[in-house]
Motif scaffolding. Sequence first.
Motif, mmCIF file in Angstrom:
data_model
loop_
_atom_site.group_PDB
_atom_site.id
_atom_site.type_symbol
_atom_site.label_atom_id
_atom_site.label_comp_id
_atom_site.label_asym_id
_atom_site.label_seq_id
_atom_site.Cartn_x
_atom_site.Cartn_y
_atom_site.Cartn_z
ATOM 1 N N PHE A 752 0.833 -1.194 0.000
ATOM 2 C CA PHE A 752 0.000 0.000 0.000
ATOM 3 C C PHE A 752 0.874 1.253 0.000
ATOM 4 C CE2 PHE A 752 -2.523 3.330 2.140
ATOM 5 C CZ PHE A 752 -3.613 3.364 1.287
ATOM 6 N N ALA A 753 2.017 1.216 0.719
ATOM 7 C CA ALA A 753 2.931 2.359 0.737
ATOM 8 C C ALA A 753 3.547 2.576 -0.632
ATOM 9 C CB ALA A 753 4.004 2.133 1.789
ATOM 10 N N ILE A 754 3.844 1.462 -1.280
ATOM 11 C CA ILE A 754 4.414 1.572 -2.619
ATOM 12 C C ILE A 754 3.397 2.185 -3.562
ATOM 13 C CG2 ILE A 754 5.268 0.220 -4.596
ATOM 14 C CD1 ILE A 754 6.344 -1.808 -2.579
ATOM 15 N N TRP A 755 2.115 1.814 -3.387
ATOM 16 C CA TRP A 755 1.053 2.388 -4.208
ATOM 17 C C TRP A 755 0.965 3.884 -4.015
ATOM 18 C CZ3 TRP A 755 -3.131 4.644 -1.611
ATOM 19 C CH2 TRP A 755 -4.096 5.218 -2.452
ATOM 20 N N GLU A 756 1.072 4.264 -2.788
ATOM 21 C CA GLU A 756 0.925 5.694 -2.493
ATOM 22 C C GLU A 756 2.034 6.487 -3.179
ATOM 23 O OE1 GLU A 756 0.883 8.824 1.270
ATOM 24 O OE2 GLU A 756 1.635 6.792 1.522
ATOM 25 N N LYS A 757 3.265 5.935 -3.166
ATOM 26 C CA LYS A 757 4.379 6.645 -3.783
ATOM 27 C C LYS A 757 4.212 6.757 -5.277
ATOM 28 C CE LYS A 757 9.387 6.683 -4.211
ATOM 29 N NZ LYS A 757 10.655 6.044 -3.848
ATOM 30 N N GLN A 758 3.699 5.692 -5.854
ATOM 31 C CA GLN A 758 3.598 5.660 -7.309
ATOM 32 C C GLN A 758 2.405 6.462 -7.808
ATOM 33 O OE1 GLN A 758 3.438 1.494 -8.114
ATOM 34 N NE2 GLN A 758 5.711 1.228 -8.090
ATOM 35 N N ALA A 759 1.369 6.668 -6.972
ATOM 36 C CA ALA A 759 0.151 7.363 -7.399
ATOM 37 C C ALA A 759 0.419 8.855 -7.546
ATOM 38 C CB ALA A 759 -0.961 7.125 -6.405
ATOM 39 N N THR A 760 -0.131 9.381 -8.603
ATOM 40 C CA THR A 760 0.011 10.823 -8.846
ATOM 41 C C THR A 760 -1.362 11.395 -9.132
ATOM 42 O OG1 THR A 760 0.418 10.420 -11.175
ATOM 43 C CG2 THR A 760 2.351 10.586 -9.750
ATOM 44 N N ARG A 761 -1.505 12.675 -8.858
ATOM 45 C CA ARG A 761 -2.768 13.334 -9.154
ATOM 46 C C ARG A 761 -2.885 13.570 -10.624
ATOM 47 N NH1 ARG A 761 -6.059 17.844 -6.102
ATOM 48 N NH2 ARG A 761 -7.362 18.611 -7.826
ATOM 49 N N SER A 762 -4.069 13.295 -11.133
ATOM 50 C CA SER A 762 -4.316 13.448 -12.556
ATOM 51 C C SER A 762 -5.598 14.205 -12.752
ATOM 52 C CB SER A 762 -4.407 12.083 -13.238
ATOM 53 O OG SER A 762 -4.770 12.234 -14.568
ATOM 54 N N SER A 763 -5.594 15.033 -13.766
ATOM 55 C CA SER A 763 -6.824 15.764 -14.081
ATOM 56 C C SER A 763 -7.794 14.888 -14.838
ATOM 57 C CB SER A 763 -6.482 17.023 -14.908
ATOM 58 O OG SER A 763 -5.834 16.626 -16.111
ATOM 59 N N ASP A 764 -7.328 13.705 -15.187
ATOM 60 C CA ASP A 764 -8.183 12.759 -15.898
ATOM 61 C C ASP A 764 -9.015 12.028 -14.864
ATOM 62 O OD1 ASP A 764 -8.823 9.967 -16.914
ATOM 63 O OD2 ASP A 764 -8.131 10.908 -18.774
ATOM 64 N N VAL A 765 -10.297 12.128 -14.978
ATOM 65 C CA VAL A 765 -11.216 11.548 -13.962
ATOM 66 C C VAL A 765 -10.993 10.037 -13.897
ATOM 67 C CG1 VAL A 765 -13.623 11.166 -13.356
ATOM 68 C CG2 VAL A 765 -12.896 13.357 -14.284
ATOM 69 N N CYS A 766 -10.889 9.393 -15.039
ATOM 70 C CA CYS A 766 -10.723 7.924 -15.058
ATOM 71 C C CYS A 766 -9.415 7.537 -14.408
ATOM 72 C CB CYS A 766 -10.778 7.412 -16.503
ATOM 73 S SG CYS A 766 -10.511 5.623 -16.647
ATOM 74 N N ALA A 767 -8.336 8.267 -14.795
ATOM 75 C CA ALA A 767 -7.037 7.940 -14.228
ATOM 76 C C ALA A 767 -7.038 8.136 -12.723
ATOM 77 C CB ALA A 767 -5.960 8.791 -14.887
#
Length: 809
Positions: A752-767
């Motif tokens: 879950f920590a790895i997910w958090e690091k890899q996740a980025t904010r996107s203006s794409d609703v689906c993404a």
Amino acid sequence: MKIGFSLLGLSAASHFRAGSLQYRTSATPGKMEVTRTMGWRRLNSGYSGGCTQYHIDNQTPATIGFDIITDPIGRVEATYIVTNIEDSPLVDADSHFCFGSYTFDIDVSGVSSFDHSYNDCCTITLTDDNGSNIGGDFGYKALVRDVNNSSPQFTSPPNWYIMGGCAGQTYHVNPVDPEADTVRCRWSTYSESYQLAWTTNLQQFSLDEENCIVTYHPERDLTGQGSRPVAVQVEDFDSAGNLLHSVPLGFIGVVFTPQIDASRRFQKKNPLYSGLLEGTDDHDDLDHDHDSRRRRSTDHFSHALLNPEEITTISRNVRSTEPDHCVGRPSFYGESPAQGSEVWVGLKIEIVWEVSYSIGDVTFYDVPRYQFSRPTGMTCTAYNSSGKAVCTWFPTVAQAAQGEHPHCAVVYDRFGRASDRQCVTLRVYPPCAEGEERQGSVCVDADECANGSHTCASNEVCLNTIGSFYCSCASGWLGSAGSCIDHDECSVGSHTCSTTEVCTNTQGSYNCDICVTGFVRDVNGVCVDEDECAEGTHSCGANENCSNTYGSHTCSCVDGYERDAFGVCSDINECTVGSHTCADTLETCVNNAGSFNCNCFSGYERNSDGTCVDVDECARGTDTCAATIETCVNNVGSFDCPCSSGYERVDGVCVDIDECARGIDTCHDEKERCDNFAGSYECIYLPMSYENAMSTIREWIDMTTEVLEEAEHGRAYKFDVRMHKLLRNALGSYDANCTTPYNFDLIGKNEFAIWEKQATRSSDVCAQATTVKSGLNAWVGNYACMDKKNKKQTHRVSKFIGKITNPYC
């Protein structure tokens, strides 16, 4: 009754078959040449065990008794050398014979005439016209009344086989006289041949005295078989009618009946002439008076002779009633010489004899038995399957001087039937004079030059003349015959060699075989210029060019060489003298034998245009940089090796930079741990508590809601409500005291920590929704309890996560 006789010493009783005497003048003064012929039963022939081919080949003599010649010549051994053998298995052993002759000289010095006789006992059992037996002494006697004259010459037979009942059978004596004296024949008297003499009880035989022909008359032979004596005196007379010689000819006439219907088996068991040549050696009470064995007239003039016309008439009448075996007996035909003919002989003669016989309508050519009477030196082949034989003779000089020679042939078929004895006279042309040779019947000039009988030397020419020849020096020789010397045409210039040929003198000539140096002979035989350069026969060195010239060649230095002070082509160093064409900034001049090379500088290579261009060692992997710790950087003509990222050079060596130790890493101070490794470092997330995980999800839910609102998405509110509801449900599914976590290993790795690091904010609703979905799934995977009571709730949470985010994609 069969009557037999015996002799003392070497008995000739019952074994005598034939005999004759003939005489020739000799080239040796005071000598006369005598030829005796004799025929004897084979096993009692004077040859131990019987005569064989060995005795013929080695001319082995045999002696039986003695001849008596009136004094002063005296007694001579009765010797002969076998020339004919009868030993055929088809013939009865008593009829086997050895027959031959012997020629010897006697001394007639001071003698003008003499008598020559032979006498012995006893004959075989002989019969007359009525079948009465005849027997007793036998012999022969010759009278020589002129020792300077030769007697008639003839060939005598060992036997005369006569077919009973058949007319027209004749025996031709065929005498020839060397001096061409008149020759006649008469019956021998009792005093000359004893019991072999003709009597009036032997009317079955008649004698044509002028032509020396004995004829058999079957109509006067009452028995048709048996042995009959035949004894003739052959005599010659001079032009005045004076007797010169009276020489004997005696033999046995065997009358038999051929069995032409007999099988081979019958013939094997019943050999020819069985019982017809028999006699014993036993004495009887009359052996003291052999001449009383039969009553006979001894006056050979007391009987009436038949003339030839009477003989022909009688024979014609008898033939009409002849038995079958008389028809088809062997006869000569084709190339065979005619009876009584004369054949002239030059240097060589070949006499061809062709014979056949018939049974009914079938003609045969096989000749199992035959006899040739021939002059000394004549050879005859056997009869071949075509019934043909050839007799070849090369008369000697002595034979040529003698002139005439008799030659006769007689053949027998497998039934014992005999042909007439066919005779010819061979007349040898007299020797030609010196310097002449014979061509047919005439002597012509002998071309000694052509036949090689001249005596000219090898350096002389033979020139024929009539009756001789002479010699002169051959072309190429000087002088006269016998002293010819070589003429050196090369020295005196009388040769015909061309300017491109070498004249070589030889004995008696010269030759132009050798071409002058620089020339060779072509296919037309002409000496033409030799292209030494093309043929490889030049003398140029390895660094020289060959140039052909007429009759020779020249040598020049090849490019890159020059002739030195010693006349040797030496290499030119273009690099040293500056005559090269290398690019000074890119190429290096390298000298070699006869030329030079332009090699690209190090770091350069020659492209397809021949230009030296930079080599990218880094791209080709041909650099020498240390792997990993150094990075290859290409430059013109070379390359550099700076330290790779994460490394620094210390004492010329690239070593690892410890970013974690130096505090130059980019890891989160609270959530991550810095781990250094060669050339870099890694930020490892620390494990998150359940509360931190929930806080993070709330942050991302709120972030997603903001994104939805910013996108003016109509579902923004609904998403926010549902997601918060999810969180509440999720709290209910977590149990800090959960005994069976969903995946304890994953919790430890803090996915879950790895997910958090890899996740980025996107203006794409689906993404953005997908990011939240991934985080929720990671949370469920890490923190949802899998106790039995929570499995259903956890399953619902996972299903809800999928539904809540799908509408945005």
